[in-house]
Design a protein around this motif. Structure first.
Motif, mmCIF file in Angstrom:
data_model
loop_
_atom_site.group_PDB
_atom_site.id
_atom_site.type_symbol
_atom_site.label_atom_id
_atom_site.label_comp_id
_atom_site.label_asym_id
_atom_site.label_seq_id
_atom_site.Cartn_x
_atom_site.Cartn_y
_atom_site.Cartn_z
ATOM 1 N N LEU A 103 -0.925 10.452 15.284
ATOM 2 C CA LEU A 103 -0.674 9.527 14.605
ATOM 3 C C LEU A 103 0.894 9.484 14.213
ATOM 4 O O LEU A 103 1.602 10.644 14.091
ATOM 5 N N PRO A 104 1.379 8.228 14.211
ATOM 6 C CA PRO A 104 2.779 8.393 13.747
ATOM 7 C C PRO A 104 3.281 8.974 12.022
ATOM 8 O O PRO A 104 4.232 9.390 12.012
ATOM 9 N N ASP A 105 2.228 8.781 11.446
ATOM 10 C CA ASP A 105 2.280 9.150 10.103
ATOM 11 C C ASP A 105 0.938 8.931 9.367
ATOM 12 O O ASP A 105 0.058 8.632 10.015
ATOM 13 N N VAL A 106 0.716 9.288 7.924
ATOM 14 C CA VAL A 106 -0.487 8.816 7.371
ATOM 15 C C VAL A 106 -0.857 7.484 7.700
ATOM 16 O O VAL A 106 0.163 6.547 7.542
ATOM 17 N N ILE A 107 -1.906 7.185 7.654
ATOM 18 C CA ILE A 107 -2.343 5.733 7.897
ATOM 19 C C ILE A 107 -3.414 5.446 6.756
ATOM 20 O O ILE A 107 -4.151 6.254 6.246
ATOM 21 N N ALA A 108 -3.439 4.022 6.371
ATOM 22 C CA ALA A 108 -4.600 3.773 5.293
ATOM 23 C C ALA A 108 -5.882 3.669 6.008
ATOM 24 O O ALA A 108 -6.259 3.556 7.182
ATOM 25 N N HIS A 109 -7.071 3.845 5.170
ATOM 26 C CA HIS A 109 -8.182 3.656 5.463
ATOM 27 C C HIS A 109 -8.534 2.324 6.104
ATOM 28 O O HIS A 109 -8.205 1.157 5.692
ATOM 29 N N GLY A 110 -9.209 2.328 7.134
ATOM 30 C CA GLY A 110 -9.630 1.047 7.889
ATOM 31 C C GLY A 110 -10.312 0.014 6.931
ATOM 32 O O GLY A 110 -9.908 -1.450 6.825
ATOM 33 N N MET A 111 -11.182 0.488 6.113
ATOM 34 C CA MET A 111 -11.900 -0.221 5.220
ATOM 35 C C MET A 111 -11.096 -0.569 3.834
ATOM 36 O O MET A 111 -11.185 -2.074 3.569
ATOM 37 N N LEU A 112 -9.891 0.073 3.667
ATOM 38 C CA LEU A 112 -9.110 -0.481 2.638
ATOM 39 C C LEU A 112 -8.451 -1.714 3.114
ATOM 40 O O LEU A 112 -8.032 -2.742 2.457
ATOM 41 N N THR A 113 -7.717 -1.577 4.413
ATOM 42 C CA THR A 113 -7.172 -2.745 5.122
ATOM 43 C C THR A 113 -7.995 -3.887 5.190
ATOM 44 O O THR A 113 -7.510 -5.052 4.794
ATOM 45 N N MET A 114 -9.356 -3.834 5.392
ATOM 46 C CA MET A 114 -10.295 -4.858 5.518
ATOM 47 C C MET A 114 -10.404 -5.399 3.927
ATOM 48 O O MET A 114 -10.334 -6.597 3.952
ATOM 49 N N ILE B 258 0.815 -1.054 -0.067
ATOM 50 C CA ILE B 258 -0.129 0.138 -0.096
ATOM 51 C C ILE B 258 0.998 1.243 -0.078
ATOM 52 O O ILE B 258 1.721 1.432 0.937
ATOM 53 N N GLN B 259 0.563 2.113 -1.056
ATOM 54 C CA GLN B 259 1.509 3.283 -1.032
ATOM 55 C C GLN B 259 0.681 4.736 -0.963
ATOM 56 O O GLN B 259 -0.628 4.250 -0.956
ATOM 57 N N ARG B 260 1.067 5.747 -0.859
ATOM 58 C CA ARG B 260 0.325 6.838 -0.799
ATOM 59 C C ARG B 260 -0.583 7.023 -1.982
ATOM 60 O O ARG B 260 -1.771 7.377 -1.699
ATOM 61 N N ALA B 261 -0.140 6.862 -3.088
ATOM 62 C CA ALA B 261 -1.034 6.699 -4.376
ATOM 63 C C ALA B 261 -2.379 5.983 -4.114
ATOM 64 O O ALA B 261 -3.344 6.266 -4.645
ATOM 65 N N ASP B 262 -2.290 4.954 -3.520
ATOM 66 C CA ASP B 262 -3.418 3.854 -3.309
ATOM 67 C C ASP B 262 -4.246 4.506 -2.332
ATOM 68 O O ASP B 262 -5.556 4.361 -2.587
ATOM 69 N N LEU B 263 -3.670 5.358 -1.288
ATOM 70 C CA LEU B 263 -4.621 5.915 -0.428
ATOM 71 C C LEU B 263 -5.563 7.079 -1.070
ATOM 72 O O LEU B 263 -6.737 7.190 -0.908
ATOM 73 N N VAL B 264 -4.989 7.675 -2.176
ATOM 74 C CA VAL B 264 -5.482 8.867 -2.853
ATOM 75 C C VAL B 264 -6.789 8.236 -3.649
ATOM 76 O O VAL B 264 -7.977 8.476 -3.914
ATOM 77 N N ARG B 265 -6.374 7.017 -4.309
ATOM 78 C CA ARG B 265 -7.586 6.257 -5.158
ATOM 79 C C ARG B 265 -8.475 5.884 -4.405
ATOM 80 O O ARG B 265 -9.645 5.871 -4.886
ATOM 81 N N TYR B 266 -8.334 5.536 -3.416
ATOM 82 C CA TYR B 266 -9.179 4.888 -2.112
ATOM 83 C C TYR B 266 -10.078 5.886 -1.769
ATOM 84 O O TYR B 266 -11.338 5.895 -1.846
ATOM 85 N N ALA B 267 -9.493 7.239 -1.607
ATOM 86 C CA ALA B 267 -10.288 8.142 -1.038
ATOM 87 C C ALA B 267 -11.320 8.620 -2.083
ATOM 88 O O ALA B 267 -12.252 8.841 -1.577
ATOM 89 N N GLY B 268 -10.872 8.719 -3.196
ATOM 90 C CA GLY B 268 -11.720 9.154 -4.248
ATOM 91 C C GLY B 268 -12.908 7.923 -4.692
ATOM 92 O O GLY B 268 -13.895 8.564 -4.884
ATOM 93 N N ALA B 269 -12.731 6.744 -4.298
ATOM 94 C CA ALA B 269 -13.744 5.837 -4.492
ATOM 95 C C ALA B 269 -14.608 5.567 -3.527
ATOM 96 O O ALA B 269 -15.769 5.513 -3.657
ATOM 97 N N SER B 270 -14.125 5.911 -2.426
ATOM 98 C CA SER B 270 -14.920 5.642 -1.110
ATOM 99 C C SER B 270 -15.638 7.224 -0.603
ATOM 100 O O SER B 270 -16.646 7.249 0.061
ATOM 101 N N GLY B 271 -15.117 8.538 -1.015
ATOM 102 C CA GLY B 271 -15.364 9.580 -0.585
ATOM 103 C C GLY B 271 -14.983 10.079 0.721
ATOM 104 O O GLY B 271 -15.215 10.923 1.388
#
Length: 141
Positions: free
Chosen positions: A51-62, A21-34
């Motif tokens: 937080l220690p840094d940017v974190i992945a969306h919990g639902m993305l991790t799921m 999971i990279q930062r670009a994945d987080l941007v894509r997930y944010a766009g898809a999930s809102g």
């Protein structure tokens, strides 16, 4: 090829899966999930809220953990129940490598109705990130 119910035993392990999971994945997930919460893209904000840094969306991790099971069954529609508890965030540094979610699964139970319960382990940075993760699947006879 999908495993058949007659071929599965309690204790069988699913093929492990590592999902980057990279930062670009987080941007894509944010766009898809809102879900544009800045903890998922703004390092300054994330650290300001503790937080220690940017974190992945919990639902993305799921979702990536669910991929372990759908890869094994060969059919995402075979999953009839799926649940997790979020125990620790996946920290995604902006270092070009990001984070990896390491997934493992094991057949925990074969139910009387012919469904199979799979226990899932999800780790990132060698720490568990999901608790009580399990999927119930219906396999072909």
């Amino acid at each position: 090829m999908s495993p058949r119910l007659s071929e599965v035993s309690v204790g069988d392990e699913l093929p492990p899966l590592s999902v980057p999971i990279q930062r670009a994945d987080l941007v894509r997930y944010a766009g898809a999930s809102g879900d544009f919460n800045p903890i998922h893209w703004n390092e300054r904000f994330a650290t300001e809220v503790g937080l220690p840094d940017v974190i992945a969306h919990g639902m993305l991790t799921m979702a990536v953990a669910g991929r372990l099971v759908s890869n094994w069954t060969g059919d995402p529609g075979a999953i009839v129940r799926y649940g997790v508890r979020f125990t620790r965030p996946v920290v995604v540094p902006d270092d070009g490598a990001g984070a990896a979610v390491e997934l493992a699964g094991k057949v925990a139970k074969i139910n009387e109705d012919g469904t199979v319960k799979v226990a899932i382990t999800a780790k990132s940075a060698e720490q568990g990130v999901l608790g009580g993760a399990a999927a119930t699947v219906r396999l072909p006879e």
